[in-house]
Structure formats: structure tokens, C-alpha cells
Scaffold this motif. Structure first.
Motif, mmCIF file in Angstrom:
data_model
loop_
_atom_site.group_PDB
_atom_site.id
_atom_site.type_symbol
_atom_site.label_atom_id
_atom_site.label_comp_id
_atom_site.label_asym_id
_atom_site.label_seq_id
_atom_site.Cartn_x
_atom_site.Cartn_y
_atom_site.Cartn_z
ATOM 1 N N LEU A 42 74.229 17.880 -3.050
ATOM 2 C CA LEU A 42 73.340 18.151 -1.918
ATOM 3 C C LEU A 42 72.315 17.040 -1.696
ATOM 4 C CD1 LEU A 42 72.701 21.961 -2.593
ATOM 5 C CD2 LEU A 42 74.457 20.935 -1.138
ATOM 6 N N PHE A 43 72.712 15.800 -1.997
ATOM 7 C CA PHE A 43 71.821 14.658 -1.803
ATOM 8 C C PHE A 43 71.569 14.420 -0.321
ATOM 9 C CE2 PHE A 43 72.171 14.168 -6.118
ATOM 10 C CZ PHE A 43 71.881 12.918 -6.640
ATOM 11 N N ASP A 44 70.443 13.769 -0.029
ATOM 12 C CA ASP A 44 70.115 13.435 1.354
ATOM 13 C C ASP A 44 71.058 12.360 1.902
ATOM 14 O OD1 ASP A 44 66.909 14.371 2.069
ATOM 15 O OD2 ASP A 44 67.634 14.519 0.025
ATOM 16 N N PHE A 45 71.230 11.274 1.132
ATOM 17 C CA PHE A 45 72.070 10.199 1.651
ATOM 18 C C PHE A 45 72.682 9.346 0.550
ATOM 19 C CE2 PHE A 45 67.697 8.481 1.774
ATOM 20 C CZ PHE A 45 67.834 7.217 1.213
ATOM 21 N N PHE A 46 73.695 8.591 0.956
ATOM 22 C CA PHE A 46 74.437 7.639 0.136
ATOM 23 C C PHE A 46 74.021 6.242 0.603
ATOM 24 C CE2 PHE A 46 78.108 4.823 -0.186
ATOM 25 C CZ PHE A 46 78.660 5.082 -1.431
ATOM 26 N N PHE A 47 73.717 5.362 -0.324
ATOM 27 C CA PHE A 47 73.069 4.093 0.004
ATOM 28 C C PHE A 47 73.917 2.912 -0.467
ATOM 29 C CE2 PHE A 47 70.020 0.723 -1.124
ATOM 30 C CZ PHE A 47 69.224 0.649 0.010
ATOM 31 N N LEU A 48 74.192 1.997 0.451
ATOM 32 C CA LEU A 48 74.953 0.796 0.114
ATOM 33 C C LEU A 48 74.088 -0.439 0.264
ATOM 34 C CD1 LEU A 48 78.515 1.178 1.704
ATOM 35 C CD2 LEU A 48 77.952 0.959 -0.724
ATOM 36 N N ALA A 49 74.096 -1.302 -0.749
ATOM 37 C CA ALA A 49 73.430 -2.593 -0.656
ATOM 38 C C ALA A 49 74.340 -3.561 0.102
ATOM 39 C CB ALA A 49 73.111 -3.122 -2.046
ATOM 40 N N GLU A 50 73.873 -4.786 0.286
ATOM 41 C CA GLU A 50 74.634 -5.771 1.045
ATOM 42 C C GLU A 50 74.500 -7.123 0.368
ATOM 43 O OE1 GLU A 50 77.068 -6.423 2.929
ATOM 44 O OE2 GLU A 50 76.378 -6.142 4.986
ATOM 45 N N GLY A 51 75.535 -7.913 0.458
ATOM 46 C CA GLY A 51 75.486 -9.284 -0.030
ATOM 47 C C GLY A 51 76.240 -10.181 0.927
ATOM 48 N N HIS B 167 67.664 16.515 6.918
ATOM 49 C CA HIS B 167 67.653 16.535 5.447
ATOM 50 C C HIS B 167 66.317 16.025 4.913
ATOM 51 C CE1 HIS B 167 71.783 17.276 6.090
ATOM 52 N NE2 HIS B 167 72.307 16.119 5.740
ATOM 53 N N LEU B 168 65.821 14.935 5.509
ATOM 54 C CA LEU B 168 64.606 14.283 5.030
ATOM 55 C C LEU B 168 63.329 14.931 5.550
ATOM 56 C CD1 LEU B 168 65.810 10.587 5.458
ATOM 57 C CD2 LEU B 168 65.262 11.702 3.275
ATOM 58 N N HIS C 34 78.030 16.373 5.361
ATOM 59 C CA HIS C 34 76.586 16.502 5.482
ATOM 60 C C HIS C 34 75.826 15.253 5.040
ATOM 61 C CE1 HIS C 34 77.026 20.833 6.178
ATOM 62 N NE2 HIS C 34 77.874 20.857 5.163
ATOM 63 N N LEU C 35 76.394 14.492 4.143
ATOM 64 C CA LEU C 35 75.695 13.404 3.465
ATOM 65 C C LEU C 35 75.290 12.291 4.425
ATOM 66 C CD1 LEU C 35 74.972 12.415 0.525
ATOM 67 C CD2 LEU C 35 77.141 11.146 0.599
ATOM 68 N N GLY C 36 74.012 11.876 4.379
ATOM 69 C CA GLY C 36 73.575 10.719 5.132
ATOM 70 C C GLY C 36 74.251 9.451 4.632
ATOM 71 N N THR D 85 69.330 24.404 -2.165
ATOM 72 C CA THR D 85 70.541 25.029 -2.705
ATOM 73 C C THR D 85 71.684 24.976 -1.694
ATOM 74 O OG1 THR D 85 69.758 27.199 -1.958
ATOM 75 C CG2 THR D 85 69.285 26.578 -4.244
ATOM 76 N N GLU D 86 71.369 24.543 -0.478
ATOM 77 C CA GLU D 86 72.379 24.282 0.534
ATOM 78 C C GLU D 86 71.765 23.408 1.621
ATOM 79 O OE1 GLU D 86 73.650 27.844 2.426
ATOM 80 O OE2 GLU D 86 71.621 28.499 2.943
ATOM 81 N N TYR D 87 72.616 22.698 2.346
ATOM 82 C CA TYR D 87 72.129 21.923 3.482
ATOM 83 C C TYR D 87 71.724 22.867 4.598
ATOM 84 C CZ TYR D 87 74.073 17.581 1.469
ATOM 85 O OH TYR D 87 74.346 16.493 0.680
#
Length: 437
Positions: free
Chosen positions: A52-61, A427-428, A95-97, A417-419
Motif C-alpha cells: 500500500l505504498f504511495d509511489f514507486f520511484f526511479l532514479a535516472e542516469g 494517496h499523499l 493504485h501505485l504512484g 489498510t487500503e487505498y
């Protein structure tokens, strides 16, 4: 023992950072898998959504790191483009950001605003943009403009870039009527018509990382989320108070900006077991070769003849030698070298031991119960609004946290406990952007 939920407590926000090219990830571990195969991204994203995390985060190179004029072979080689990966993840999550790191230096507002709006539409309002800047001519060599941007101009361009992107997102009315746009400023002079209607959350969420005074001001004026590195409770509270007090100047409320430090977590059935695991992870992160590399980054000269198990060099560092390219500068290398020498002398440490001691990155170490309590304390005492969890293993490094810590946060009444909503802004707990047509 079950902890009874408490009332009137701040809720914790959680995000997952995909392990990548840094000195946190343990690539030598046999459990580590590809950082390019889609299955790795999918595994971590699905785990984050299960938690139930707010978001998934990707770095960049935008360029592979080099050391002493060669591609650094202790790094992972290969970095996919973030938005492409996130568009694929939109199809396997609900649901995940989905947050992409994209440079405001080496992109253009129209193109990037369109790509981010596309992700926001495809995901149903879950897109986020981590705005980064660069004055790095080494990275700039991959682009037509090269390293043209003076360091002092990087935030002015970024601020105008974000403002221009928001102008593009607002060029369609909320009821779906397109309108021409025009922007003329110091860095951008564009006019035309945007190709996409207003997205489900109005604007993608804007994330910013930066601890300098200008970075804090940029965050207060522009960002929805701040990604910071402050690890201690005292440092976190100081940063939190400083950034939040700046918001009023821009007509913003404290809740309009979420502060989320990047953290690592090491768990054990006992406190001693967790500390032992943390020590072993640090040994894996700082191999003998990586210890010499870290030393060369500080001293600025070739130290390959030195024994990692021997003493630190007696020679003085060479400032701004450029021995390493594509990695964030560590600051005043002379001061760091003196600090490392004092640490080595005080504790009788070798080169490798000093690098391990000086660079310890685990933020929360202990039993699941202890870690959950400490995370909760940071949020309730205004040192953070939440955390971006940085696993050390790809892609399964988040599994244990979701299985063992998240349920305890839920028992404490400080995590969902749920979105409840459909968009990342919901979410935020961020306000919807006001349309400025």
C-alpha cells in the motif's frame, strides 16, 4: 503484543526506490537480479503496491560513470529510460504512484510535459516527476548543448521549466477545451497548442531533491514532495522546520509539501541479529576495490598501490581533480580527508574499515517492532512526513519490510489498510492544483 491504534496521529507516507547505480545496492549478493529486465521492476512495484505504498520511484542516469578515464566496472552498467519503464508498470499496477527522475537541464518543456501527461493518463492519475538539475559538462557531452549551463543557472532554468510545464498542462480547460499557449522567458520561448487534455490529477506530482539553501527555496516554491537524505531525528527536525516555514512566502500551507527522506532498513529477529546483518551488508557494499575507489574520490589521485587493509594515505588530497566523472561531488574533500584520518586514528581503522565506518548508510536497524516504532517517532515528532525506502537487493529487497514492518505500522494506526483514492495526489493527501487558464 498488539498495539492499539491511537487517534489524532499523523499518517506515514511510504515510497519505494528501485535499487540502482549507487553505493547502497549490493550487486554481489546472489539474490540480486537484473536492473534492466522488466521482471525486476515489476516485482518491486507489485511488492510496493501490496504494501500500500504511495509511489514507486526511479532514479535516472544520462551517462555511465567513469573512474580514471574508464567506465567504472564496479557499477552496474545499463540504465533504462525511466518514463518508458513506468508506462509499462502502469499496465501491471492499479493504485501505485509512478515517479520518474528526469533532468530539467537536458530536456525541453513541451516534450517532457507531454510525456508526463501521457503517463498520467495511462495510469489514471498516478504520475510524478522528480525534477533534477545538472551543470555537469561530462553528462552534457551526450547532448547538443553540452555543458553550457552555469551552475548558478540550474535552479532558475528548473523553476522556469516546471512553471512552463504547468502552463502546458493548464492549456486545456477542466471541461476538455484546448486553448493555445505561449511562454516567453529567460530560458524558453515557445507557443502553440498542447496535444493532451488535462490529466486525471490535474498536474503530475512534482518531487525535488536538494539540501542547499537554493534547493530548499526551490522546493518551497515549486515541489509537492521533497526527497532528502537527513538520517538523524535532530537533523530531520531541523530540515523539516526550515523547509515548512518557507512555504507561507509562496501562499502555501505546511501540508502542501511532503518531506520524505530516503532510508534503508535492516531487520533481525533480535537487535543483535539486525546489527550483525547491517555490518555484513556494509562489508558487501564496501569491497576492497570499492574502498580504494572511495578513497580515490576523496584524495583525487590514483591509490591503486595502497592496501585496503592498510592505513590511510599520508599525502594531502588534490581538490577538483576530476578523477571520477558522473558521480555527485562529496563536497570539501580536504575536510572529509581530515575527518577520515581522525576517525581512523581514533579507532585504529584500516582504509576499508574507515570507508565502512564513515559511509554507513543504514538508517533504521533493529527488530520489526523497533523499526516500526522509530519510523513512527520520526513522523510524529516532525522529522519527516514519510520515507522513501531504498532496498539493498534488486528486486526482492522490499519484501521483508512489507511483510514484517507494514502490518505493525497499521496496528499503530499510522498507515493505511487500503487505498482510499485513485490518484497519487489522493494517496499523499495533496490538494488538487488550481486551474490557471
Amino acid at each position: 503484543m498488539t498495539v492499539r491504534p491511537r487517534t489524532s496521529l499523523k499518517k506515514i507516507h511510504l515510497a519505494a526506490h528501485f535499487p540502482g547505480v549507487n553505493n547502497t545496492t549490493v550487486w554481489a549478493d546472489p539474490r540480486s537480479k537484473s536492473q534492466i529486465d522488466f521482471s525486476s521492476f515489476e516485482h518491486l512495484a507489485r511488492t510496493a503496491e501490496r504494501g500500500l505504498f504511495d509511489f514507486f520511484f526511479l532514479a535516472e542516469g544520462l551517462r555511465l560513470r567513469e573512474h580514471k578515464g574508464r567506465i567504472h566496472d564496479l557499477d552496474v552498467v545499463g540504465r533504462p529510460e525511466s518514463l518508458t519503464v513506468l508506462n509499462a508498470l502502469a499496465a501491471v499496477t492499479e493504485h501505485l504512484g509512478l515517479a520518474a527522475t528526469v533532468s530539467a537541464t537536458f530536456n525541453e518543456p513541451y516534450e517532457l510535459a507531454r510525456r508526463l501527461a501521457t503517463l498520467d493518463h495511462l495510469s489514471g492519475g498516478r504520475a510524478a516527476w522528480n525534477v533534477v538539475t545538472s551543470s555537469d559538462a561530462f553528462t552534457g557531452e551526450n547532448f547538443r548543448r553540452g555543458g553550457f549551463l552555469d551552475r548558478a543557472d540550474r535552479y532558475t532554468r528548473a523553476a522556469e521549466f516546471v512553471a512552463t510545464a504547468r502552463q502546458l498542462w493548464d492549456s486545456w480547460t477542466p471541461d476538455g477545451v484546448p486553448r493555445p499557449f505561449a511562454h516567453r522567458g529567460e530560458h524558453f520561448d515557445i507557443a502553440g497548442e498542447f496535444t493532451l487534455p488535462r490529466s486525471p490529477q490535474g498536474h503530475p506530482v512534482v518531487i525535488q531533491a536538494g539540501d542547499s539553501d537554493e534547493g530548499r527555496e526551490f522546493a518551497a516554491a515549486t515541489a509537492d514532495v521533497v526527497f532528502t537524505r537527513h538520517g538523524s531525528l535532530a537533523a530531520g527536525r531541523s530540515f523539516y522546520a526550515d523547509v515548512k516555514r518557507r512555504l507561507a512566502k509562496y501562499g502555501r500551507n505546511p501540508g502542501d509539501l511532503k518531506i520524505m527522506p530516503g532510508v534503508t532498513v535492516v531487520l533481525g529477529d533480535t537487535a543483535a541479529e539486525a546489527q550483525d546483518r547491517a555490518a555484513e551488508i556494509r562489508r558487501q557494499q564496501v569491497s576492497p576495490q570499492n574502498a580504494i575507489l572511495a578513497l580515490e574520490q576523496i584524495w583525487g589521485v590514483d591509490l591503486s598501490s595502497y592496501d585496503p587493509d592498510g592505513p590511510l594515505p599520508e599525502i594531502d588530497p588534490v581538490a577538483d581533480s576530476g578523477i571520477t566523472q558522473g558521480r555527485t561531488r562529496r563536497g570539501d574533500t580536504v575536510a572529509i580527508a581530515e575527518k577520515w584520518r581522525a576517525l581512523s586514528k581514533e579507532k585504529g581503522l584500516s582504509i576499508r574499515q574507515t570507508v565502512i565506518e564513515a559511509g554507513a548508510r543504514q538508517s533504521f536497524i533493529g527488530t520489526p517492532e523497533a523499526v516500526a516504532a522509530e519510523l513512527d517517532e520520526f513522523v510524529q515528532k516532525d522529522a519527516a512526513d514519510g520515507f522513501i525506502v531504498q532496498p539493498v537487493i534488486t528486486p526482492s529487497g522490499l519484501d521483508e519490510f512489507v511483510d514484517r514492518v507494514v502490518p505493525l505500522l497499521q496496528e499503530r494506526g499510522v498507515f493505511r489498510t487500503e487505498y482510499q483514492g485513485a490518484t497519487l495526489r489522493s494517496h499523499l493527501g495533496l490538494p488538487d492544483p488550481v486551474w490557471r487558464g
